[in-house]
Design an enzyme around this catalytic site. Structure first.
Site, PDB file in Angstrom:
ATOM      1  N   ASP A   1       0.794  -1.250   0.000  1.00  0.00           N
ATOM      2  CA  ASP A   1       0.000   0.000   0.000  1.00  0.00           C
ATOM      3  C   ASP A   1       0.822   1.295   0.000  1.00  0.00           C
ATOM      4  O   ASP A   1       0.541   2.223   0.780  1.00  0.00           O
ATOM      5  CB  ASP A   1      -0.961   0.006   1.208  1.00  0.00           C
ATOM      6  CG  ASP A   1      -1.968  -1.142   1.183  1.00  0.00           C
ATOM      7  OD1 ASP A   1      -1.936  -1.933   0.235  1.00  0.00           O
ATOM      8  OD2 ASP A   1      -2.788  -1.229   2.121  1.00  0.00           O
TER       9      ASP A   1
ATOM     10  N   ASP B   1      -4.489  -0.687  -1.891  1.00  0.00           N
ATOM     11  CA  ASP B   1      -5.766  -0.573  -1.193  1.00  0.00           C
ATOM     12  C   ASP B   1      -6.728   0.094  -2.177  1.00  0.00           C
ATOM     13  O   ASP B   1      -6.393   1.147  -2.750  1.00  0.00           O
ATOM     14  CB  ASP B   1      -5.540   0.304   0.053  1.00  0.00           C
ATOM     15  CG  ASP B   1      -6.430  -0.028   1.234  1.00  0.00           C
ATOM     16  OD1 ASP B   1      -6.690  -1.222   1.478  1.00  0.00           O
ATOM     17  OD2 ASP B   1      -6.865   0.919   1.925  1.00  0.00           O
TER      18      ASP B   1
ATOM     19  N   HIS C   1     -10.761   0.900  -2.674  1.00  0.00           N
ATOM     20  CA  HIS C   1     -12.102   0.853  -2.092  1.00  0.00           C
ATOM     21  C   HIS C   1     -13.154   1.559  -2.949  1.00  0.00           C
ATOM     22  O   HIS C   1     -12.927   2.690  -3.404  1.00  0.00           O
ATOM     23  CB  HIS C   1     -12.108   1.544  -0.724  1.00  0.00           C
ATOM     24  CG  HIS C   1     -11.198   0.948   0.305  1.00  0.00           C
ATOM     25  ND1 HIS C   1     -11.151  -0.403   0.577  1.00  0.00           N
ATOM     26  CD2 HIS C   1     -10.311   1.524   1.163  1.00  0.00           C
ATOM     27  CE1 HIS C   1     -10.271  -0.621   1.551  1.00  0.00           C
ATOM     28  NE2 HIS C   1      -9.742   0.529   1.910  1.00  0.00           N
TER      29      HIS C   1
ATOM     30  N   HIS D   1     -17.692   2.079   0.591  1.00  0.00           N
ATOM     31  CA  HIS D   1     -17.022   1.047   1.396  1.00  0.00           C
ATOM     32  C   HIS D   1     -17.366   1.156   2.885  1.00  0.00           C
ATOM     33  O   HIS D   1     -17.398   2.259   3.448  1.00  0.00           O
ATOM     34  CB  HIS D   1     -15.501   1.124   1.215  1.00  0.00           C
ATOM     35  CG  HIS D   1     -14.796  -0.112   1.656  1.00  0.00           C
ATOM     36  ND1 HIS D   1     -13.955  -0.163   2.738  1.00  0.00           N
ATOM     37  CD2 HIS D   1     -14.849  -1.374   1.161  1.00  0.00           C
ATOM     38  CE1 HIS D   1     -13.505  -1.400   2.884  1.00  0.00           C
ATOM     39  NE2 HIS D   1     -14.028  -2.152   1.933  1.00  0.00           N
TER      40      HIS D   1
ATOM     41  N   HIS E   1     -10.537   6.935   2.056  1.00  0.00           N
ATOM     42  CA  HIS E   1      -9.178   6.867   1.492  1.00  0.00           C
ATOM     43  C   HIS E   1      -9.141   5.836   0.356  1.00  0.00           C
ATOM     44  O   HIS E   1      -9.972   4.927   0.307  1.00  0.00           O
ATOM     45  CB  HIS E   1      -8.169   6.460   2.583  1.00  0.00           C
ATOM     46  CG  HIS E   1      -8.421   5.069   3.107  1.00  0.00           C
ATOM     47  ND1 HIS E   1      -9.404   4.795   4.041  1.00  0.00           N
ATOM     48  CD2 HIS E   1      -7.864   3.864   2.797  1.00  0.00           C
ATOM     49  CE1 HIS E   1      -9.419   3.496   4.287  1.00  0.00           C
ATOM     50  NE2 HIS E   1      -8.501   2.901   3.543  1.00  0.00           N
TER      51      HIS E   1
ATOM     52  N   LYS F   1      -6.892  -4.888  -3.242  1.00  0.00           N
ATOM     53  CA  LYS F   1      -7.628  -5.488  -2.127  1.00  0.00           C
ATOM     54  C   LYS F   1      -8.559  -4.444  -1.523  1.00  0.00           C
ATOM     55  O   LYS F   1      -8.300  -3.248  -1.627  1.00  0.00           O
ATOM     56  CB  LYS F   1      -6.659  -6.026  -1.071  1.00  0.00           C
ATOM     57  CG  LYS F   1      -5.774  -4.947  -0.470  1.00  0.00           C
ATOM     58  CD  LYS F   1      -4.749  -5.524   0.467  1.00  0.00           C
ATOM     59  CE  LYS F   1      -3.890  -4.447   1.094  1.00  0.00           C
ATOM     60  NZ  LYS F   1      -4.597  -3.512   1.970  1.00  0.00           N
TER      61      LYS F   1
ATOM     62  N   CYS G   1      -1.865  -2.977   7.687  1.00  0.00           N
ATOM     63  CA  CYS G   1      -1.785  -3.867   6.529  1.00  0.00           C
ATOM     64  C   CYS G   1      -0.494  -4.679   6.464  1.00  0.00           C
ATOM     65  O   CYS G   1      -0.514  -5.839   6.056  1.00  0.00           O
ATOM     66  CB  CYS G   1      -2.034  -3.069   5.249  1.00  0.00           C
ATOM     67  SG  CYS G   1      -3.763  -2.525   5.153  1.00  0.00           S
TER      68      CYS G   1
HETATM   69  C1  VGL Z   1      -4.574   0.510   5.776  1.00  0.00           C
HETATM   70  C2  VGL Z   1      -6.168   1.306   7.209  1.00  0.00           C
HETATM   71  C3  VGL Z   1      -7.121   1.232   6.216  1.00  0.00           C
HETATM   72  C4  VGL Z   1      -3.149   0.121   5.571  1.00  0.00           C
HETATM   73  C5  VGL Z   1      -5.513   0.409   4.771  1.00  0.00           C
HETATM   74  O1  VGL Z   1      -2.682   0.096   4.410  1.00  0.00           O
HETATM   75  O2  VGL Z   1      -2.466  -0.152   6.590  1.00  0.00           O
HETATM   76  N1  VGL Z   1      -4.904   0.943   6.992  1.00  0.00           N
HETATM   77  N2  VGL Z   1      -6.783   0.784   5.002  1.00  0.00           N
HETATM   78 ZN    ZN Z   2      -8.202   0.870   3.430  1.00  0.00          ZN
END
Ligand code: VGL
Ligand code: ZN
Length: 198
Positions: free
Chosen positions: A9, A47, A49, A53, A82, A107, A152
């Protein structure tokens, strides 16, 4: 042993000025690029979404960002909006060497369920397909870097270890959100799962 670098990410929204900024998130771009040459394969996760979401606080009227809610699959932190599909915030940091990636794995694209881990969604049972990809390529040793260390990266590392991969988290190439002690908790859980922190 064939080795893969799994870059979690490294997206604009997790870097300073992003929607869910991780302090110093941008400072690990150079170190990650430099690591890529040491590996047989490089995988990037993204990431990704939809606007509706379930992890977005603003889809839960009255719930503040960073509060906790109960989902059918367990507790879930509600995040600021986000990494919305196709947005600039969801794009990789412009300094990241994406050319070196063999695979980009997205994902978190199902509206009703989050996916911190690169291997399973947050129900801990719906697979993303990454384990099959790595196994078919014979990539048994995984090093994880990226954002965020305590969400993550940690969830991915723990799942990978449970799946039987040899797992290292290169801490100098990660940064944490650190919500209520989440970093130390995640580090303890990773060690308990047999993940090497270095
Ligand atoms: C993440 C919170 C929400 C991450 C992703 O990449 O750690 N954290 N979505
Ligand atoms: Zn996320």
């Amino acid at each position: 042993m064939p080795r893969a670098l799994i870059v979690i990410d490294m997206q604009n929204d997790f870097c300073p000025d992003g929607a869910l900024a991780v302090a110093e998130g941008d400072q690990i771009v150079g170190p990650i690029n430099a690591l890529m040459g040491e590996f047989d394969a490089v995988v990037l996760t993204q990431d990704w979404h939809p606007a509706d979401h379930a992890s977005f606080a603003d889809n839960h009227p009255g719930a503040p960002p960073f509060s906790l809610t109960e989902m059918p699959y367990g507790p879930q932190v509600l995040w600021p909006r986000h990494c919305v599909i196709g947005s600039e915030g969801a794009a990789f940091h412009p300094g990241l060497n994406t050319d070196r990636a063999d695979l980009v794995l997205r994902k978190g694209f199902r509206p009703g369920i989050d996916s911190y881990s690169a291997f399973f969604e947050n129900d801990h049972e719906t697979p993303t397909g990454l384990a099959g990809y790595l196994r078919e390529r014979g990539l048994t040793d995984l090093s994880l870097v990226g954002l965020a260390h305590d969400f993550c990266v940690a969830w991915s590392a723990i799942d990978a270890a449970k799946l039987g991969f040899e797992v290292t988290v290169i801490e100098a190439a990660t940064r944490a959100i650190d919500l209520d002690g989440s970093l130390e908790k995640a580090r303890a859980e990773m060690r308990g799962a047999g993940v090497t922190l270095r």
